[in-house]
Design a protein around this motif. Structure first.
Motif, short mmCIF file in Angstrom:
data_model
loop_
_atom_site.label_atom_id
_atom_site.label_comp_id
_atom_site.label_asym_id
_atom_site.label_seq_id
_atom_site.Cartn_x
_atom_site.Cartn_y
_atom_site.Cartn_z
N LYS B 13 0.83 -1.20 0.00
CA LYS B 13 0.00 0.00 0.00
C LYS B 13 0.87 1.26 0.00
CE LYS B 13 -3.66 2.52 0.32
NZ LYS B 13 -4.56 2.56 -0.85
N CYS B 54 -6.17 -1.17 6.20
CA CYS B 54 -6.31 -2.13 5.09
C CYS B 54 -7.04 -3.38 5.56
CB CYS B 54 -4.94 -2.50 4.52
SG CYS B 54 -4.12 -1.15 3.65
N VAL B 61 -6.12 -2.07 -0.78
CA VAL B 61 -4.70 -2.40 -0.96
C VAL B 61 -4.32 -2.22 -2.43
CG1 VAL B 61 -4.54 -3.96 1.01
CG2 VAL B 61 -5.27 -4.85 -1.20
N ASP B 62 -3.03 -1.91 -2.68
CA ASP B 62 -2.56 -1.75 -4.06
C ASP B 62 -2.27 -3.11 -4.68
OD1 ASP B 62 -2.69 0.93 -3.55
OD2 ASP B 62 -0.54 1.14 -3.14
#
Lengths: 254, 264
Positions: B13, B54, B61-62
């Motif tokens: 993230k 998260c 989240v990425d």
């Protein structure tokens, strides 16, 4: 507390009476208090003063209430849909910058010499002082409170009405209080410019026919309106935002 | 009792908008089984709060995935409650303590109003606040406010409690009491807990596993089981050689990360 207030007012009136009786100021502009009270009493008995008072108060009340509704609805929409708030914010800025009296000529043409005219001018002058603080409070909710609502399963709309709005009431009521004052100013000003009744008209009429004591009596009545409206706002505020005062008091006590 | 309730799989993230994104979480993985009490510790500014956001579904989240009960988390899921550090802000000041607890029951559909009130009353007793139902949060002490917040979390019938430094702002004596209360509540209401904390003693005392994080961008340095007998006891547990050696190990780890050339 009350006693001290009464003493200061009594002293002020006594000073006024003395100055006027000694003719230290031109008597035709500053009549003694007793003379004003006498004139006021006569106007009360004839019903002239109470009628004007009721008309102005009703106009300010109706316009003020509409201002609050309009300001709140706009703020809620603006808080929920940021795009809307950004779209109409320049318009609100312009409306906010126009003095209430400046809108009266246009209102005469657009709304005619009807009660709608006065109410329209009041709303025009009054809704921004509800809208702006309300929007500001609604978009600046404590982030943790929003997180809590989200994790507990509240939708964005539910969060708006169950968390952000209740949290914003104290600030909103500060705005409503300002609007109450603006509503009275706008009502009286529009009656002066376009009225044939109401306190604004009575003030002009008595002044220009040199009934100065009567003019002062009408002024006192206008002041009473201010106190009445303010009390109404204080009374309405308590169920919505009273917690804030009790919380603040506790903070002071600590 | 050994199924995975929360699994965190290689999540990453970054925060901030594109030209100046700051990587906060590099790659973090761990799993919480039902009944676990996991403590997450790390050096200051290691992205613990971001990680918790998260896990709660409050931040997307990425990369990687957070699963709660097997399902990917992208919105706050049902069955997961968060207790935030800042109790004075997380409680709603216009509601009484009791109504704050009721506020937690939004997703409970199988109870009528009377049943909800009975459940809230039971929780108030469980967190030791009987008699303070009609008080407002700002009329009671910090420790009591946090008890209300815990009761509100439990009121949602949570299975996983995410605890974001819940005791960081209360005094030492209250903290010890609250630690035991949390352990008791976790047992009584079958809560799996993930506790984020700065306090290594608290982390060791409470947990059956400790996840130690690195500095940003955060990775998991070590995932240590805590082999201490239950129930924990403020005196006995803290004098146990296992407790002391674990505490030593974790503090040494965190100190070594702090000593390394720091960007913070």
């Amino acid at each position: 507390m009350w006693f001290k207030k009464c003493v200061s007012i009594a002293l002020f009136l006594l000073l006024w009476e003395g100055i006027a009786r000694l003719e230290l100021v031109p008597n035709e502009y500053f009549p003694p208090v007793t003379q004003i009270l006498l004139a006021g009493w006569e106007m009360l008995r004839s019903g002239e003063l109470l009628l004007a008072e009721a008309q102005t108060l009703l106009r300010a009340l109706a316009g003020g209430a509409l201002s609050v509704v309009l300001g709140l609805v706009m703020a809620l929409l603006g808080a929920r849909y940021e795009l809307l708030a950004r779209m109409w914010s320049p318009l609100v800025e312009i409306v906010r910058s126009i003095p209430p009296a400046a809108i009266v000529p246009l209102a005469i043409f657009a709304l005619g010499l009807t009660p709608t005219l006065f109410i329209g001018v009041v709303v025009f002058a009054g809704f921004t002082t509800v809208y702006l603080p309300a929007l500001n409070a609604l978009v600046n909710t404590e982030p943790v409170q929003i997180y809590v609502a989200r994790t507990l399963g509240y939708s964005r709309l539910e969060t708006l009405f169950l968390v952000r709005l209740p949290a914003a009431w104290p600030e909103i009521f500060t705005g409503i209080r300002v609007t109450a004052g603006v509503a009275l100013i706008a009502a009286v000003a529009s009656e002066m410019l376009a009225g044939k009744d109401g306190l604004g008209f009575l003030l002009f009429d008595t002044a220009f026919s040199l009934r100065i004591s009567e003019m002062f009596a009408a002024m006192l009545m206008a002041a009473l309106n201010g106190i009445l409206l303010n009390q109404l706002v204080v009374w309405l505020r308590n169920p919505f935002a009273g917690w804030q005062d009790r919380l603040a008091q506790l903070g002071d006590a600590r | 009792m050994n199924d995975v309730l929360l699994s965190v799989e290689n999540i990453a993230k970054s925060l901030g908008s594109p030209p100046q994104t700051i990587p906060i979480i590099g790659s973090v993985s761990f799993a919480a089984h039902s009944g676990d009490f996991i403590s997450i510790v790390g050096p200051s500014g290691c992205g613990k709060t971001t990680l918790l956001m998260c896990l709660a579904g409050l931040l997307k989240v990425d990369a990687g995935v957070v699963r709660f009960d097997g399902k990917p988390v992208d919105e706050p899921p049902e069955g997961l409650s968060v207790v935030f550090q800042d109790y004075s802000r997380s409680l709603l000041p216009w509601k009484s303590n009791f109504d704050n607890v009721l506020f937690g029951m939004k997703r409970i559909n199988d109870m009528d109003q009377a049943a909800k009130r009975a459940w809230a009353a039971e929780l108030m007793v469980s967190v030791g606040l009987k008699g303070f139902e009609s008080h407002y949060p700002w009329q009671v002490s910090g420790g009591m406010q946090q008890r209300v917040a815990i009761a509100r979390g439990l009121a949602a019938r949570s299975r996983l409690l995410l605890l974001d430094e819940p005791l960081a702002a209360v005094d030492a004596q209250t903290r010890a009491e609250m630690q035991d209360l949390l352990l008791e509540l976790a047992r009584k209401y079958n809560q799996t807990c993930v506790l984020v904390t700065h306090d290594v003693d608290e982390a060791v005392y409470m947990a059956n596993r400790i996840v130690v994080l690195s500095k940003r961008p955060t990775t998991v340095v070590v995932d240590i089981p805590v082999e201490l007998p239950k129930p924990r006891d403020q005196l006995k547990t803290r004098e146990d050689p296992t407790y002391l050696s674990l505490r030593h190990e974790v503090i040494t780890l965190i100190r070594s990360m702090r000593a390394a050339p720091a960007s913070a």
